[in-house]
Design a protein around this motif. Sequence first.
Motif, PDB file in Angstrom:
ATOM      1  N   LYS A  76       4.438  -4.512  -5.550  1.00 29.31           N
ATOM      2  CA  LYS A  76       4.604  -3.306  -4.748  1.00 29.31           C
ATOM      3  C   LYS A  76       4.296  -3.577  -3.281  1.00 29.31           C
ATOM      4  CE  LYS A  76       3.319   0.720  -6.322  1.00 29.31           C
ATOM      5  NZ  LYS A  76       2.495   1.818  -6.914  1.00 29.31           N
TER       6      LYS A  76
ATOM      7  N   ARG B 123       7.178  -5.314  -1.644  1.00 32.97           N
ATOM      8  CA  ARG B 123       8.289  -4.382  -1.440  1.00 32.97           C
ATOM      9  C   ARG B 123       8.090  -3.583  -0.149  1.00 32.97           C
ATOM     10  NH1 ARG B 123      12.412  -6.302  -3.934  1.00 32.97           N
ATOM     11  NH2 ARG B 123      12.748  -5.714  -6.105  1.00 32.97           N
TER      12      ARG B 123
ATOM     13  N   HIS C 265      -0.735   3.261  -4.290  1.00 33.46           N
ATOM     14  CA  HIS C 265      -1.080   2.530  -5.505  1.00 33.46           C
ATOM     15  C   HIS C 265      -2.420   3.051  -5.996  1.00 33.46           C
ATOM     16  CE1 HIS C 265      -0.295  -0.439  -8.477  1.00 33.46           C
ATOM     17  NE2 HIS C 265      -1.407  -1.131  -8.237  1.00 33.46           N
TER      18      HIS C 265
END
Length: 403
Positions: free
Chosen positions: A106, A109, A277
């Motif tokens: 993540k 990204r 997150h």
Amino acid sequence: MNTFGTPQRVLVRGEGAYVWDADGRRYLDLLAGIAVNALGHAHPALLRAVTDQLAGLGHVSNFFTTPAHVTLAERLLQIVTPGGAPAGSRVFLANSGTEANEAAFKLVRRHGGGARPRVLALEGAFHGRTMGALALTHKAAYREPFEPLPGGVEFLPFGDLDALERALESGDGDDVAALFLEPIQGEAGVRPLPDGYLGAARRLTAAHGALLVLDEVQSGVGRAGRWMAHHAMLDDAAGTVLPDVVTLAKGLGGGMPIGAMVALGEQTAALLGPGQHGTTFGGNPVAAAAALAVLETIEREDLLAHVDVTGKGLAAALREVPGVRAVRGAGLLVAAELEAPIAKEVAAALLEAEPTGFVVNPVAPDTIRLAPPLILTGEQAESFVTALPAALAAGRAAGTGTT
């Protein structure tokens, strides 16, 4: 569910590097829960740390922090790279290696947003089994039942710098977000990166603005005789290869479930912001206290030096065993490549050895993986080497159907 197959034994207790099954048979544990039980079983320091922490505070949620959280994060920043992490570095605490790599996926990204859709990994890579981590894992048998996976991941030939350079230059401008590497590929048969590969990969990724993510889930926390396996691969002019992200788990908690994603440098550490997150249990105070006990014990008992010496002795002895073609690895992450594809049969014979069995992992048809507790003694390692020829003979007999 039948996700693991039939258990080989019912284990009921452990002490040091040994475990016992429900029938009272003893085994030398040369797998340590797949490189997890760094201090072996029932280590007093780990028991004390977990008991004391649980007696005071067991769980708080991610709305709060605890001294164990903060102290562990600070300690990880001290050991993840020689001389300590650069200013602004941060740690995300998770429950496992898969979750640490999922967090790293993540994070990369977020690097460059949609302008950098490509992520590179190597053939033979294993980074976990959640959907993002699975997308980074090369083995088709793990991936194909769950496709379509998150896109954009490309697998490059292992150790091929020319292929890496072509991949970084083949897109529409600098469109690679990151390169994921294991300094030592564990699931692929304990394959260290070739000499010079890591330093060159760092220079290439930096030149193209891509992040370098090092998966030290299996090879870190002393397993390779250094705090991190990549510390032995430093080869640039300054003597340092500074990755952007390092992921940890397995041996970090000594048996308690904990993982960590360490983002090095303020720019990388700022890629994930509030709400992007999270985790309910990740880095809970009990697991964090366990991890601190593991790190403190490794340092106090000088286990890095012990692992280096014991691992080199074990590897040298294995090379002298007839039927062993090659030995790979570092420290106490070792693979014995056999001359015949009988690893499964040999592992079964070792489990049945008398008076003490041996727990090993047939990680490939012709390869046995060893990842014992870091406290393994030279005498215990020697007992395995002594038992191996008979197990090889039994494995050959079983493999050919003879008796």
